[in-house]
Design an enzyme around this catalytic site. Structure first.
Site, PDB file in Angstrom:
ATOM      1  N   GLU A 154      51.240 -13.386 -38.773  1.00  0.00           N
ATOM      2  CA  GLU A 154      51.603 -12.701 -37.526  1.00  0.00           C
ATOM      3  C   GLU A 154      51.209 -13.538 -36.297  1.00  0.00           C
ATOM      4  O   GLU A 154      51.961 -13.631 -35.326  1.00  0.00           O
ATOM      5  CB  GLU A 154      50.944 -11.308 -37.488  1.00  0.00           C
ATOM      6  CG  GLU A 154      51.020 -10.559 -36.186  1.00  0.00           C
ATOM      7  CD  GLU A 154      52.445 -10.297 -35.689  1.00  0.00           C
ATOM      8  OE1 GLU A 154      53.414 -10.588 -36.403  1.00  0.00           O
ATOM      9  OE2 GLU A 154      52.555  -9.821 -34.545  1.00  0.00           O
ATOM     10  N   HIS A 185      46.882 -26.903 -50.880  1.00  0.00           N
ATOM     11  CA  HIS A 185      47.981 -27.077 -51.838  1.00  0.00           C
ATOM     12  C   HIS A 185      49.220 -27.683 -51.175  1.00  0.00           C
ATOM     13  O   HIS A 185      50.304 -27.632 -51.754  1.00  0.00           O
ATOM     14  CB  HIS A 185      48.325 -25.735 -52.500  1.00  0.00           C
ATOM     15  CG  HIS A 185      47.204 -25.208 -53.340  1.00  0.00           C
ATOM     16  ND1 HIS A 185      46.884 -25.751 -54.566  1.00  0.00           N
ATOM     17  CD2 HIS A 185      46.299 -24.232 -53.112  1.00  0.00           C
ATOM     18  CE1 HIS A 185      45.840 -25.105 -55.071  1.00  0.00           C
ATOM     19  NE2 HIS A 185      45.453 -24.183 -54.197  1.00  0.00           N
ATOM     20  N   ARG A 224      68.137  -5.219 -26.413  1.00  0.00           N
ATOM     21  CA  ARG A 224      68.980  -5.448 -27.582  1.00  0.00           C
ATOM     22  C   ARG A 224      69.714  -6.783 -27.510  1.00  0.00           C
ATOM     23  O   ARG A 224      70.410  -7.171 -28.444  1.00  0.00           O
ATOM     24  CB  ARG A 224      70.004  -4.323 -27.708  1.00  0.00           C
ATOM     25  CG  ARG A 224      69.389  -2.954 -27.806  1.00  0.00           C
ATOM     26  CD  ARG A 224      70.451  -1.894 -27.814  1.00  0.00           C
ATOM     27  NE  ARG A 224      71.186  -1.889 -29.053  1.00  0.00           N
ATOM     28  CZ  ARG A 224      70.829  -1.205 -30.129  1.00  0.00           C
ATOM     29  NH1 ARG A 224      69.755  -0.469 -30.108  1.00  0.00           N
ATOM     30  NH2 ARG A 224      71.545  -1.260 -31.228  1.00  0.00           N
ATOM     31  N   LYS A 241      65.367  -7.546 -28.886  1.00  0.00           N
ATOM     32  CA  LYS A 241      64.308  -6.640 -29.324  1.00  0.00           C
ATOM     33  C   LYS A 241      64.661  -5.920 -30.618  1.00  0.00           C
ATOM     34  O   LYS A 241      63.819  -5.675 -31.462  1.00  0.00           O
ATOM     35  CB  LYS A 241      64.035  -5.632 -28.210  1.00  0.00           C
ATOM     36  CG  LYS A 241      62.914  -4.645 -28.498  1.00  0.00           C
ATOM     37  CD  LYS A 241      61.585  -5.362 -28.559  1.00  0.00           C
ATOM     38  CE  LYS A 241      60.448  -4.436 -28.930  1.00  0.00           C
ATOM     39  NZ  LYS A 241      59.315  -5.213 -29.486  1.00  0.00           N
ATOM     40  N   LYS A 249      53.795 -14.830 -33.455  1.00  0.00           N
ATOM     41  CA  LYS A 249      53.649 -14.514 -32.023  1.00  0.00           C
ATOM     42  C   LYS A 249      53.736 -15.793 -31.202  1.00  0.00           C
ATOM     43  O   LYS A 249      54.367 -15.828 -30.161  1.00  0.00           O
ATOM     44  CB  LYS A 249      52.300 -13.867 -31.754  1.00  0.00           C
ATOM     45  CG  LYS A 249      52.057 -12.416 -31.698  1.00  0.00           C
ATOM     46  CD  LYS A 249      53.012 -11.414 -31.213  1.00  0.00           C
ATOM     47  CE  LYS A 249      54.307 -11.303 -31.941  1.00  0.00           C
ATOM     48  NZ  LYS A 249      54.583 -10.194 -32.748  1.00  0.00           N
ATOM     49  N   ASN A 263      78.970  -3.406 -30.921  1.00  0.00           N
ATOM     50  CA  ASN A 263      77.685  -3.855 -31.448  1.00  0.00           C
ATOM     51  C   ASN A 263      77.830  -3.862 -32.962  1.00  0.00           C
ATOM     52  O   ASN A 263      78.167  -2.845 -33.546  1.00  0.00           O
ATOM     53  CB  ASN A 263      76.599  -2.871 -30.995  1.00  0.00           C
ATOM     54  CG  ASN A 263      75.316  -2.982 -31.799  1.00  0.00           C
ATOM     55  OD1 ASN A 263      74.642  -2.001 -32.033  1.00  0.00           O
ATOM     56  ND2 ASN A 263      74.968  -4.175 -32.217  1.00  0.00           N
ATOM     57  N   GLU A 316      57.468 -17.356 -31.281  1.00  0.00           N
ATOM     58  CA  GLU A 316      58.537 -16.668 -30.551  1.00  0.00           C
ATOM     59  C   GLU A 316      58.300 -16.621 -29.043  1.00  0.00           C
ATOM     60  O   GLU A 316      59.250 -16.516 -28.285  1.00  0.00           O
ATOM     61  CB  GLU A 316      58.766 -15.263 -31.100  1.00  0.00           C
ATOM     62  CG  GLU A 316      57.601 -14.330 -30.936  1.00  0.00           C
ATOM     63  CD  GLU A 316      57.872 -12.953 -31.528  1.00  0.00           C
ATOM     64  OE1 GLU A 316      59.020 -12.539 -31.601  1.00  0.00           O
ATOM     65  OE2 GLU A 316      56.880 -12.288 -31.910  1.00  0.00           O
ATOM     66  N   TRP A 352      73.965  -9.942 -27.555  1.00  0.00           N
ATOM     67  CA  TRP A 352      73.192 -10.933 -28.306  1.00  0.00           C
ATOM     68  C   TRP A 352      74.201 -11.637 -29.189  1.00  0.00           C
ATOM     69  O   TRP A 352      74.792 -11.024 -30.086  1.00  0.00           O
ATOM     70  CB  TRP A 352      72.109 -10.247 -29.141  1.00  0.00           C
ATOM     71  CG  TRP A 352      71.238 -11.231 -29.868  1.00  0.00           C
ATOM     72  CD1 TRP A 352      70.222 -11.970 -29.341  1.00  0.00           C
ATOM     73  CD2 TRP A 352      71.292 -11.567 -31.254  1.00  0.00           C
ATOM     74  NE1 TRP A 352      69.652 -12.762 -30.303  1.00  0.00           N
ATOM     75  CE2 TRP A 352      70.293 -12.527 -31.497  1.00  0.00           C
ATOM     76  CE3 TRP A 352      72.090 -11.166 -32.319  1.00  0.00           C
ATOM     77  CZ2 TRP A 352      70.064 -13.088 -32.753  1.00  0.00           C
ATOM     78  CZ3 TRP A 352      71.866 -11.714 -33.573  1.00  0.00           C
ATOM     79  CH2 TRP A 352      70.855 -12.666 -33.778  1.00  0.00           C
ATOM     80  N   CYS A 402      73.093  -6.283 -29.541  1.00  0.00           N
ATOM     81  CA  CYS A 402      73.931  -5.868 -28.412  1.00  0.00           C
ATOM     82  C   CYS A 402      73.695  -4.399 -28.093  1.00  0.00           C
ATOM     83  O   CYS A 402      73.373  -3.600 -28.965  1.00  0.00           O
ATOM     84  CB  CYS A 402      75.429  -6.055 -28.665  1.00  0.00           C
ATOM     85  SG  CYS A 402      75.865  -7.705 -29.197  1.00  0.00           S
TER      86      CYS A 402
HETATM   87  C1  F6R Z   1      58.312 -10.099 -33.626  1.00  0.00           C
HETATM   88  C2  F6R Z   1      59.165  -8.935 -33.753  1.00  0.00           C
HETATM   89  C3  F6R Z   1      60.108  -8.873 -34.897  1.00  0.00           C
HETATM   90  C4  F6R Z   1      60.249  -7.440 -35.392  1.00  0.00           C
HETATM   91  C5  F6R Z   1      61.341  -7.353 -36.454  1.00  0.00           C
HETATM   92  C6  F6R Z   1      61.483  -5.954 -36.989  1.00  0.00           C
HETATM   93  O1  F6R Z   1      57.416  -9.959 -32.583  1.00  0.00           O
HETATM   94  O2  F6R Z   1      59.143  -8.056 -32.938  1.00  0.00           O
HETATM   95  O3  F6R Z   1      59.744  -9.726 -35.923  1.00  0.00           O
HETATM   96  O4  F6R Z   1      59.031  -7.019 -35.911  1.00  0.00           O
HETATM   97  O5  F6R Z   1      62.554  -7.762 -35.912  1.00  0.00           O
HETATM   98  O6  F6R Z   1      61.809  -5.069 -35.978  1.00  0.00           O
HETATM   99  P1  F6R Z   1      61.563  -3.518 -36.125  1.00  0.00           P
HETATM  100  O7  F6R Z   1      60.093  -3.299 -36.245  1.00  0.00           O
HETATM  101  O8  F6R Z   1      62.147  -2.921 -34.898  1.00  0.00           O
HETATM  102  O9  F6R Z   1      62.273  -3.106 -37.375  1.00  0.00           O
END
Ligand code: F6R
Length: 608
Positions: A481, A504, A27, A603, A485, A100, A488, A74, A2
């Site tokens: 990773e 395995h 956020r 984010k 990607k 928040n 999400e 959020w 939030c």
């Molecule tokens: C995925 C993504 C999240 C962040 C995670 C940590 O694309 O962005 O997995 O990497 O929430 O966030 P930060 O780096 O802001 O601590």
């Protein structure tokens, strides 16, 4: 998560708050709301969905009020409904609160208030706060005292702002474990979860610390500590970054723009730090702790999500280049583990936002252990940047798309610099890597130049419901990773698996409907990952391989190949990341999804 914004001053506050909410939308964007107090009158408006929806509706409310709060949500407690949107209001409709964080004892507080005759209309934890303020206000008739008493009852994490018709010339705020900053203007103050909502108006800011409670008027900020009741002198500082509004330019969305910023990201992360001609790596941010770094015996990296996968690459890099044992722990797991921790251990937190609650909690856990706490952070001035003893900024610029792309590139680059730095120049890889880093931006550009080819390949696979990602050594974190990607952005089930681990268990899932994305770049393990690809093919699984240019034989075992320029083994993940990001991006857009705002995510994850 939030985002919260508050305004008090002599300008029309509504639009300042709405603009601030737009900047904070990363956020959370489940719902948005705004409340204002204009003398004895108040108005409140809430709407499910993005802030733009609220902006349209907000024309209905007064634009002139100089006391306004807003929120972009959020959802944590309670579904995405108008009722659960913030501001939350006291039963009598006079007190408005945006929050928040999470109020852990809200059920207990709710029971207490219900016994006193209050009712609750939402499922949120926040709704107890305005009612609790009202409860104490009835006893003291002093809003400041009532606000303070309410906060003293609350357990959990919060950044809170409150306004009321009963105190129409003050904005009240408090923070515990969730960020809050006050922008200082001329006869005005703007409160926000982070400076991005403020910097269009002022660069002068006061960061609130944990347990700070602030009473704000247009001309004054009064702070005191909720724990010991002592006054705190507000220290204003100047934001040391330019007011950079991440403009989309010709890009259709931020995710694509940020992927295309990879070459510039590598350049800025290495600028002034790497000097191949002089054979040096200089990290200004670590200068003050060089003596302690000479005695490091172990590094524990704490991070979440994408940042933790960058950390895994860092683990290999630091161990191989500097010979120091490294362990990567998910920050939320680290916090609850009881492990021996000696002073020769360094805790290294990696975070794009610098506001991830789990990572902050991990740093707090070792606060009294006397260990050195370092950060690799992108957001300048963020909580993690400020709470660590030293660190290295990523300097990737604001990352707006929820899926982290350029920040990952920057994190891996910075980890390489730290590994090289810790090696003291003793690794035989030192000079070749410095040289390679200088030329890496143009190789990253060469990957981007193939975007159209990657798009065509990706679109072939956009209809599948499952995906396996495999790789070995540096390719393993890349598999994790790459899968994240894709998950999400496109909501396709994807798994990241170490190539050697496939047989395995996970191999059982592979058939013609379950394609595999394999990181098969030049390395001593190329034969091994090629065998894993064969294992997949033998089960009818389609394969997309990322390979190094010149490897023509990979075409015999993969259905589609994305070629990367030749580079060193250590720098391959950076180029491979760009290919995997584009692959996920084009699948998601082919599926018609909003890549910048994937469902259910935000984010910056500011709740534990
Ligand atoms: C995925 C993504 C999240 C962040 C995670 C940590 O694309 O962005 O997995 O990497 O929430 O966030 P930060 O780096 O802001 O601590």
């Amino acid at each position: 998560m939030c985002g919260i914004v508050g305004y008090i001053g002599n300008k029309p506050g509504r639009d300042i708050v709405l603009e601030g909410l737009e900047a904070l939308e990363y956020r959370g964007y489940d719902s948005a709301g705004i409340a204002l107090v204009d003398g004895g009158q108040s108005q409140c408006l809430k709407k499910i969905g993005r802030v733009t929806g609220l902006v349209g509706e907000a024309k209905k409310i007064s634009s002139n009020a100089g006391l306004v709060i807003g929120h972009t949500r959020w959802a944590t407690h309670g579904g995405v409904t108008n009722q659960n949107a913030h501001p939350q209001t006291s039963n009598d409709g006079t007190i408005f609160v945006v929050h928040n964080g999470i109020i852990e004892n809200f059920a207990e507080l709710k029971t207490k208030l219900e016994a006193a005759g209050y009712h609750f209309d939402s499922q949120t934890d926040t709704e107890v706060v305005p009612n609790l303020i009202d409860y104490y206000l009835k006893q003291t008739s002093d809003f400041e005292k009532a606000f303070k008493s309410a906060l003293n009852d609350v357990r959990g994490a919060y950044a809170i702002a409150a306004i009321s018709t009963k105190a129409p010339d003050k904005l009240f705020a408090a923070r515990l474990s969730s960020p809050l900053v006050i922008g200082v203007g001329k006869n005005e103050h703007i409160l926000a979860s982070d400076p991005s909502a403020i910097m269009e108006h002022t660069k002068k800011v006061i960061y609130l610390e944990d347990y700070d409670m602030a009473v704000i008027t247009g001309s004054k900020v009064k702070i005191h500590n909720l724990k010991d009741g002592k006054p705190v002198k507000p220290e204003a500082e100047l934001l040391d970054f330019e007011s950079e509004k991440a403009l989309l330019g010709d890009y259709p969305n931020f995710m694509l723009k940020e992927i295309f910023e990879a070459p510039a990201t590598i350049k800025t992360a290495t600028l002034g730090r790497v000097n191949a001609a002089a054979n040096t790596v200089k990290l200004g941010g670590l200068e003050n702790v060089l003596r302690q770094l000479n005695h490091v015996e172990r590094v524990v990296i704490v991070a979440c999500g994408t940042a933790s996968y960058a950390g895994l690459i860092g683990e290999y890099l630091i161990e191989e280049l500097a010979g120091i044992p490294v362990e990567v722990q998910l920050a939320h797991e680290f916090k609850y583990r009881d492990e021996p921790f000696s002073r020769s251990t360094v805790l290294l937190a990696i975070s794009q936002s610098g506001e991830t609650a789990d990572t902050i909690a991990a740093l707090k856990k070792v606060e009294d252990f006397g260990v050195l706490r370092l950060g690799i952070v992108n957001a300048v001035g963020s909580t993690i940047a400020r709470m660590t003893d030293a660190g290295v900024y990523c300097h990737a610029g604001p990352e707006r798309a929820v899926a982290s792309t350029k920040a990952f590139v920057a994190q891996v680059t910075v980890l390489m610099l730290i590994a090289l730095h810790l090696s003291g120049g003793n690794s035989k890889r030192f000079s070749p890597l410095l040289k390679e880093l200088e030329g890496l931006p143009s190789k990253a550009q060469a990957v981007l130049d193939q975007a159209e080819t990657i798009k065509q390949i990706a679109e072939k696979y956009a209809g599948f419901n499952d995906f396996m990602f495999i790789g070995r050594k540096y390719g393993y974190p890349m598999a994790l990773e790459g899968a994240l990607k894709l998950k999400e952005t496109s909501y396709i089930h994807a798994e990241g698996c170490a190539g050697g681990e496939l047989k395995h268990g996970s191999l059982a899932m592979i058939d013609q409907n379950f394609p595999t994305f394999a990181f098969a770049t030049e390395s001593p393990l190329l034969d091994k990952i090629s065998s894993n690809i064969q294992e997949v093919r033998a089960r009818g699984g389609p394969v997309v391989a990322v390979a190094t240019e010149g490897n023509t034989s990979i075409k015999d075992i993969a259905d589609d190949v994305i070629y990367l320029p030749k580079t060193l083994e250590e720098t391959q993940p950076i180029l491979a990341a760009i290919a995997a990001q584009l692959f996920a991006y084009y699948i998601a857009t082919k599926r018609g999804l909003d890549v910048d705002r994937p469902r259910n995510l935000a984010k910056s994850v500011t709740v534990e």
